[in-house]
Design a protein around this motif. Structure first.
Motif, mmCIF file in Angstrom:
data_model
loop_
_atom_site.group_PDB
_atom_site.id
_atom_site.type_symbol
_atom_site.label_atom_id
_atom_site.label_comp_id
_atom_site.label_asym_id
_atom_site.label_seq_id
_atom_site.Cartn_x
_atom_site.Cartn_y
_atom_site.Cartn_z
ATOM 1 N N LEU A 1 -2.807 15.914 -4.452
ATOM 2 C CA LEU A 1 -2.965 14.518 -4.070
ATOM 3 C C LEU A 1 -3.108 13.614 -5.291
ATOM 4 O O LEU A 1 -2.588 12.491 -5.309
ATOM 5 C CB LEU A 1 -4.167 14.367 -3.137
ATOM 6 N N ASN A 2 -3.795 14.087 -6.314
ATOM 7 C CA ASN A 2 -3.897 13.283 -7.538
ATOM 8 C C ASN A 2 -2.541 13.094 -8.204
ATOM 9 O O ASN A 2 -2.262 12.038 -8.780
ATOM 10 C CB ASN A 2 -4.875 13.924 -8.522
ATOM 11 N N ALA A 3 -1.692 14.113 -8.130
ATOM 12 C CA ALA A 3 -0.336 13.968 -8.674
ATOM 13 C C ALA A 3 0.397 12.846 -7.944
ATOM 14 O O ALA A 3 1.087 12.024 -8.563
ATOM 15 C CB ALA A 3 0.423 15.284 -8.548
ATOM 16 N N ALA A 4 0.256 12.812 -6.618
ATOM 17 C CA ALA A 4 0.883 11.748 -5.842
ATOM 18 C C ALA A 4 0.296 10.388 -6.196
ATOM 19 O O ALA A 4 1.025 9.396 -6.351
ATOM 20 C CB ALA A 4 0.707 12.026 -4.350
ATOM 21 N N THR B 1 -0.481 -1.432 -6.832
ATOM 22 C CA THR B 1 -0.482 -1.122 -5.400
ATOM 23 C C THR B 1 -1.606 -0.162 -5.057
ATOM 24 O O THR B 1 -1.657 0.946 -5.601
ATOM 25 C CB THR B 1 0.869 -0.513 -4.984
ATOM 26 N N PRO B 2 -2.517 -0.521 -4.151
ATOM 27 C CA PRO B 2 -3.583 0.399 -3.759
ATOM 28 C C PRO B 2 -3.026 1.638 -3.063
ATOM 29 O O PRO B 2 -2.045 1.567 -2.312
ATOM 30 C CB PRO B 2 -4.442 -0.431 -2.798
ATOM 31 N N VAL B 3 -3.677 2.769 -3.297
ATOM 32 C CA VAL B 3 -3.273 4.045 -2.722
ATOM 33 C C VAL B 3 -4.340 4.513 -1.734
ATOM 34 O O VAL B 3 -5.537 4.496 -2.041
ATOM 35 C CB VAL B 3 -3.057 5.096 -3.825
ATOM 36 N N LEU B 4 -3.885 4.932 -0.559
ATOM 37 C CA LEU B 4 -4.773 5.400 0.492
ATOM 38 C C LEU B 4 -4.724 6.914 0.631
ATOM 39 O O LEU B 4 -3.637 7.510 0.524
ATOM 40 C CB LEU B 4 -4.382 4.824 1.856
ATOM 41 N N VAL B 5 -5.869 7.535 0.908
ATOM 42 C CA VAL B 5 -5.888 8.823 1.578
ATOM 43 C C VAL B 5 -6.097 8.526 3.063
ATOM 44 O O VAL B 5 -6.590 7.458 3.436
ATOM 45 C CB VAL B 5 -6.978 9.761 1.031
ATOM 46 N N HIS B 6 -5.717 9.457 3.921
ATOM 47 C CA HIS B 6 -5.659 9.171 5.360
ATOM 48 C C HIS B 6 -6.291 10.310 6.137
ATOM 49 O O HIS B 6 -5.826 11.453 6.068
ATOM 50 C CB HIS B 6 -4.188 8.976 5.765
ATOM 51 N N GLY C 1 -12.681 15.413 -8.276
ATOM 52 C CA GLY C 1 -12.029 14.375 -9.075
ATOM 53 C C GLY C 1 -10.933 13.624 -8.356
ATOM 54 O O GLY C 1 -10.076 13.021 -9.009
ATOM 55 N N GLY C 2 -10.933 13.632 -7.029
ATOM 56 C CA GLY C 2 -9.894 12.945 -6.268
ATOM 57 C C GLY C 2 -9.890 11.447 -6.485
ATOM 58 O O GLY C 2 -10.938 10.819 -6.616
ATOM 59 N N LYS C 3 -8.702 10.877 -6.517
ATOM 60 C CA LYS C 3 -8.516 9.447 -6.775
ATOM 61 C C LYS C 3 -7.937 8.776 -5.532
ATOM 62 O O LYS C 3 -6.947 9.253 -4.971
ATOM 63 C CB LYS C 3 -7.563 9.249 -7.964
ATOM 64 N N TRP C 4 -8.569 7.698 -5.136
ATOM 65 C CA TRP C 4 -8.030 6.893 -4.050
ATOM 66 C C TRP C 4 -8.679 5.520 -4.100
ATOM 67 O O TRP C 4 -9.756 5.345 -4.670
ATOM 68 C CB TRP C 4 -8.210 7.576 -2.703
ATOM 69 N N TRP D 1 0.849 -1.184 0.000
ATOM 70 C CA TRP D 1 0.000 0.000 0.000
ATOM 71 C C TRP D 1 0.890 1.241 0.000
ATOM 72 O O TRP D 1 1.997 1.221 0.541
ATOM 73 C CB TRP D 1 -0.888 0.067 1.248
ATOM 74 N N VAL D 2 0.392 2.312 -0.592
ATOM 75 C CA VAL D 2 1.034 3.627 -0.510
ATOM 76 C C VAL D 2 0.006 4.606 0.032
ATOM 77 O O VAL D 2 -1.132 4.661 -0.443
ATOM 78 C CB VAL D 2 1.550 4.095 -1.887
ATOM 79 N N LYS D 3 0.407 5.378 1.034
ATOM 80 C CA LYS D 3 -0.470 6.354 1.678
ATOM 81 C C LYS D 3 -0.026 7.757 1.308
ATOM 82 O O LYS D 3 1.119 8.127 1.577
ATOM 83 C CB LYS D 3 -0.435 6.143 3.196
ATOM 84 N N ILE D 4 -0.903 8.523 0.669
ATOM 85 C CA ILE D 4 -0.549 9.868 0.211
ATOM 86 C C ILE D 4 -1.080 10.903 1.206
ATOM 87 O O ILE D 4 -2.241 11.268 1.209
ATOM 88 C CB ILE D 4 -1.060 10.131 -1.226
ATOM 89 N N GLY D 5 -0.185 11.351 2.060
ATOM 90 C CA GLY D 5 -0.555 12.295 3.096
ATOM 91 C C GLY D 5 -0.838 11.605 4.410
ATOM 92 O O GLY D 5 -1.083 10.396 4.471
ATOM 93 N N ASN D 6 -0.787 12.382 5.476
ATOM 94 C CA ASN D 6 -0.982 11.853 6.822
ATOM 95 C C ASN D 6 -2.011 12.699 7.556
ATOM 96 O O ASN D 6 -1.789 13.885 7.796
ATOM 97 C CB ASN D 6 0.350 11.872 7.587
ATOM 98 N N GLU D 7 -3.167 12.094 7.843
ATOM 99 C CA GLU D 7 -4.246 12.782 8.561
ATOM 100 C C GLU D 7 -4.585 14.125 7.910
ATOM 101 O O GLU D 7 -4.476 15.183 8.513
ATOM 102 C CB GLU D 7 -3.883 12.954 10.036
#
Length: 349
Positions: A204-207, A218-223, A244-247, A176-182
């Motif tokens: 965040l979409n760029a990430a 690999t699934p990507v998480l927002v947090h 248009g956010g992707k997660w 998993w990859v997490k883009i950003g923390n809280e």
């Protein structure tokens, strides 16, 4: 220091133009359902731990005993509790402070390699800062602070693409990859503040896109933090989705204890059903001096999250000793160096 060996190996950086092209491909991939294959839902429930402090603690001479009081490799001890995954944070240009620094992408990649060699899955968590970012603090890296939005967008493409390639160079494919923390209030504020939802989403979409460029499956998480405040989590997710956010997965932090757990679990289930993305509890913990309470609450979370179809629960830095980090949240007794009863919350559930 952050990535010199990987640079020598020819790890590339990514241009905004190529990033935009990758983004178009990622949209098509997402629409086709290939990002989150059916096997993801069928995967075993994940029991995990964030152990990002482990290398710095080892460098200071800290070690860990198992429940019998025998010094043992930390990975081995964790696996004895059914833990199959570790979470590792990474910062952009961190200081050398043991507790609040390190975790550069080079160091994180080396730690990810150790975890892989120990038979663990790895969650890579980007903070998009030089030190802690959390629900109350979202400071950009110092090198990005004076950038315009377009410049910061380019920096995000470059940073995530490069960082993922460093991880890949060390032979690791993150689970998993997490883009950003809280990121309840956004990222890299004020540029990516939730009050500027289009820019927040763009960063965040760029990430997301660059993670998928390097690790397509690999699934990507927002947090998000504080699911007890359901409206606060929904405020972010509504803004992100409408722009248009992707997660692929919604990551949530909760340190709730005792009677507060059922409400949080109900909110987690509401978040999962309301946005059509599986939930993963990426942070949990509690007072080192109340191990049975922490154990019982952990057990309730594992049972509850799994019960509504969530993907897993991670304990945040259970190996941390208060003399090292100053935090009271831990699952190891410093005097005996043995795990406390809190870790038993992972057993038999």
């Amino acid at each position: 220091m952050t990535s010199e060996p990987a640079e020598r190996a020819g790890v590339p950086r990514r241009s905004l133009l190529l990033g935009a092209a990758a983004g178009a491909g990622a949209v098509a991939l997402g629409a086709g359902g290939a990002i989150a294959p059916p096997a993801q839902a069928a995967a075993p429930f994940v029991k995990g731990a964030d152990i990002s402090w482990m290398p710095q603690m080892e460098a200071k001479g800290y070690y860990w005993n198992n429940s019998s009081g025998v010094r043992q490799d930390l990975f081995t001890i964790l696996k004895g509790y059914g833990i199959t995954a570790v979470s590792l944070r990474t910062w952009v240009n961190p200081s050398s402070d043991p507790g609040n620094g390190h975790c550069s992408i080079e160091e994180t990649a080396q730690m990810a390699q150790r975890a892989k060699n120990a038979g663990m899955q790895v969650l890579i968590g980007f903070h998009f800062g030089d030190t802690w970012n959390s629900v109350g603090v979202q400071n950009p890296p110092a090198a990005w602070a004076g950038m315009s939005y377009s410049q910061m967008l380019q920096a995000m493409y470059d940073y995530v693409y490069h960082s993922c390639n460093v991880i890949k160079y060390y032979g690791v494919t993150p689970a998993w990859v997490k883009i950003g923390n809280e990121t309840n209030s956004g990222i890299c504020k004020p540029t990516g503040s939730i009050s500027k939802p289009a820019q927040m989403t763009g960063l965040l979409n760029a990430a997301y896109e660059m993670s998928k460029q390097v690790f397509p499956s690999t699934p990507v998480l927002v947090h998000l933090a504080q699911p007890q405040n359901l409206a606060g989590v929904q405020n972010f997710l509504d803004a992100y989705r409408s722009n248009g956010g992707k997660w692929d997965i919604t990551g949530l932090s909760s340190y709730a204890q005792g009677g507060n757990v059922p409400t949080v679990l109900a909110n987690m289930q509401t978040i999962q059903s309301g946005y059509g993305k599986p939930v993963m509890q990426v942070e949990y913990g509690g007072p080192v001096g109340k191990p049975t309470q922490v154990r019982d609450s952990l057990r309730a979370f594992v049972t509850g999250v799994r019960g509504f179809g969530g993907l897993g629960t991670f304990f945040w830095e259970p190996e941390g000793y208060p003399s090292f980090n100053g935090y009271n949240s831990s699952a190891w007794d410093e005097s005996s160096r043995r795990p406390t009863a809190a870790m038993d919350g992972f057993l038999n559930v």
